[in-house]
Design a protein around this motif. Structure first.
Motif, PDB file in Angstrom:
ATOM      1  N   UNK A 186      34.486  40.304  22.995  1.00 19.27           N
ATOM      2  CA  UNK A 186      34.828  39.570  24.214  1.00 19.27           C
ATOM      3  C   UNK A 186      33.625  39.004  24.946  1.00 19.27           C
ATOM      4  N   UNK A 187      32.441  39.228  24.423  1.00 16.28           N
ATOM      5  CA  UNK A 187      31.228  38.781  25.117  1.00 16.28           C
ATOM      6  C   UNK A 187      31.248  37.286  25.397  1.00 16.28           C
ATOM      7  N   UNK A 188      31.728  36.502  24.462  1.00 17.75           N
ATOM      8  CA  UNK A 188      31.692  35.048  24.627  1.00 17.75           C
ATOM      9  C   UNK A 188      32.729  34.543  25.629  1.00 17.75           C
ATOM     10  N   UNK A 189      33.688  35.401  25.986  1.00 18.22           N
ATOM     11  CA  UNK A 189      34.721  35.001  26.951  1.00 18.22           C
ATOM     12  C   UNK A 189      34.404  35.458  28.371  1.00 18.22           C
ATOM     13  N   UNK A 190      33.354  36.242  28.515  1.00 16.92           N
ATOM     14  CA  UNK A 190      33.043  36.837  29.816  1.00 16.92           C
ATOM     15  C   UNK A 190      31.994  36.020  30.561  1.00 16.92           C
ATOM     16  N   UNK A 191      32.072  36.083  31.865  1.00 19.66           N
ATOM     17  CA  UNK A 191      31.076  35.484  32.742  1.00 19.66           C
ATOM     18  C   UNK A 191      30.474  36.592  33.588  1.00 19.66           C
ATOM     19  N   UNK A 192      29.202  36.853  33.383  1.00 18.93           N
ATOM     20  CA  UNK A 192      28.519  37.964  34.061  1.00 18.93           C
ATOM     21  C   UNK A 192      29.285  39.272  33.878  1.00 18.93           C
ATOM     22  N   UNK A 193      29.780  39.458  32.651  1.00 17.33           N
ATOM     23  CA  UNK A 193      30.460  40.706  32.311  1.00 17.33           C
ATOM     24  C   UNK A 193      31.895  40.810  32.787  1.00 17.33           C
ATOM     25  N   UNK A 194      32.416  39.710  33.405  1.00 17.23           N
ATOM     26  CA  UNK A 194      33.764  39.723  33.968  1.00 17.23           C
ATOM     27  C   UNK A 194      34.714  38.841  33.146  1.00 17.23           C
ATOM     28  N   UNK A 195      35.952  39.308  33.015  1.00 19.42           N
ATOM     29  CA  UNK A 195      37.002  38.571  32.321  1.00 19.42           C
ATOM     30  C   UNK A 195      38.055  38.156  33.340  1.00 19.42           C
ATOM     31  N   UNK A 196      38.543  36.924  33.234  1.00 22.05           N
ATOM     32  CA  UNK A 196      39.655  36.474  34.066  1.00 22.05           C
ATOM     33  C   UNK A 196      40.957  36.767  33.335  1.00 22.05           C
ATOM     34  N   UNK A 197      41.859  37.502  33.997  1.00 25.16           N
ATOM     35  CA  UNK A 197      43.138  37.884  33.408  1.00 25.16           C
ATOM     36  C   UNK A 197      44.270  37.281  34.237  1.00 25.16           C
ATOM     37  N   UNK A 198      45.052  36.412  33.610  1.00 24.73           N
ATOM     38  CA  UNK A 198      46.234  35.852  34.255  1.00 24.73           C
ATOM     39  C   UNK A 198      47.432  36.675  33.790  1.00 24.73           C
ATOM     40  N   UNK A 199      48.102  37.307  34.733  1.00 23.05           N
ATOM     41  CA  UNK A 199      49.172  38.264  34.435  1.00 23.05           C
ATOM     42  C   UNK A 199      50.492  37.760  34.992  1.00 23.05           C
ATOM     43  N   UNK A 200      51.534  37.879  34.173  1.00 20.82           N
ATOM     44  CA  UNK A 200      52.891  37.613  34.648  1.00 20.82           C
ATOM     45  C   UNK A 200      53.627  38.933  34.791  1.00 20.82           C
ATOM     46  N   UNK A 201      54.117  39.198  35.999  1.00 27.94           N
ATOM     47  CA  UNK A 201      54.934  40.373  36.258  1.00 27.94           C
ATOM     48  C   UNK A 201      56.384  39.932  36.378  1.00 27.94           C
ATOM     49  N   UNK A 202      57.283  40.685  35.749  1.00 26.43           N
ATOM     50  CA  UNK A 202      58.687  40.314  35.737  1.00 26.43           C
ATOM     51  C   UNK A 202      59.581  41.501  36.075  1.00 26.43           C
ATOM     52  N   UNK A 203      60.681  41.197  36.729  1.00 21.20           N
ATOM     53  CA  UNK A 203      61.749  42.168  36.943  1.00 21.20           C
ATOM     54  C   UNK A 203      63.037  41.530  36.433  1.00 21.20           C
ATOM     55  N   UNK A 204      63.570  42.071  35.353  1.00 22.54           N
ATOM     56  CA  UNK A 204      64.846  41.593  34.831  1.00 22.54           C
ATOM     57  C   UNK A 204      65.950  42.394  35.516  1.00 22.54           C
TER      58      UNK A 204
END
Length: 250
Positions: free
Chosen positions: A224-242
């Motif tokens: 994941x090194x190439x996807x990180x910026x200053x050691x941080x990863x951006x995570x887009x999360x979808x939360x759902x309630x069915x």
């Protein structure tokens, strides 16, 4: 020791978060006004129970893993909410729990015994009550470019088990789907937390990986090194309630 015992230290902080906006949206959509009684089945460290507590008059969480129950009680105390957490299987406890306006089930349907669980749900859900099958996951539509690399590491030596589809679980029972409430959030966190996310899963728990945990962490950092910026990863999360309600409910 249960299957999730060794995941407790990682579960609360490493799993994709539901987020405050999710709980607020569900409460608004379903008309929670602090008068509702809510039951959380397979509560784990209390993510759903604690999140919904400000919108309900009473919240009870049940989980069969004693270490998870202790973690949930501690998390509830830190959050300053009054939630009762009970150690045990829902199917065995249902007769003594009373009736609820809402029941939440996170990633736990595949751990429930369908026949007894459906009977127990019919017992504890009020006539106009609802069941919310909830989950939160990193979106897999290209906006999380690191997700493929993460999955490749996660799946190495993973102890897979068959999933029980929620539609199959509810088939033949009194509850039918009524729609889905979805909320997206985005947050940055250290790459190392994705290794913790792997360790939070029963199929890749510290107990299962054993001496391979350091190698997994090293592989995650490298992948994941190439996807990180200053050691941080951006995570887009979808939360759902069915949302499930009784058939014929008006």
């Amino acid at each position: 020791m249960g299957r999730f015992a060794s995941t407790v230290a990682y579960y609360e902080n490493a799993r994709p978060p539901y987020g405050a906006a999710f709980f607020a949206a569900v409460a608004r959509e379903l008309g929670f006004n602090r008068s509702q009684r809510l039951l959380d089945i397979g509560a784990g460290p209390g993510l759903l129970a604690i999140g919904f507590a400000p919108y309900c008059s009473e919240v009870v969480g049940v989980d069969p893993e004693p270490a998870m129950v202790e973690a949930a009680r501690s998390a509830g105390a830190r959050a300053g909410v009054a939630v009762e957490f009970i150690d045990g299987r829902f199917e065995n406890l249902a007769a003594g729990l009373g009736a609820f306006d809402g029941v939440t089930i996170g990633r736990a349907i595949h751990w429930l015994d369908p026949g007894p669980a459906r009977t127990a749900l019919d017992r504890v859900v009020k006539p106009l009550g609802r069941i919310l099958v909830c989950h939160a996951s990193s979106v897999d539509d290209g906006r999380n470019p690191w997700l493929g690399a993460f999955k490749a590491i996660r799946n190495r030596g993973r102890d897979d088990r068959p999933k029980r589809d929620r539609d199959i679980f509810f088939a033949g029972g009194p509850f039918v789907p009524r729609g889905t409430i979805s909320v997206e959030t985005a947050a940055k966190f250290p790459v190392e937390r994705l290794a913790d996310r792997i360790l939070s899963m029963s199929t890749s728990s510290p107990e299962r990986l054993g001496d391979n945990v350091p190698a997994m962490r090293s592989a995650m950092r490298e992948a994941l090194a190439s996807f990180a910026t200053e050691g941080q990863i951006l995570d887009i999360v979808e939360a759902q309630a069915e949302v499930f309600e009784r058939a014929g409910k008006q």
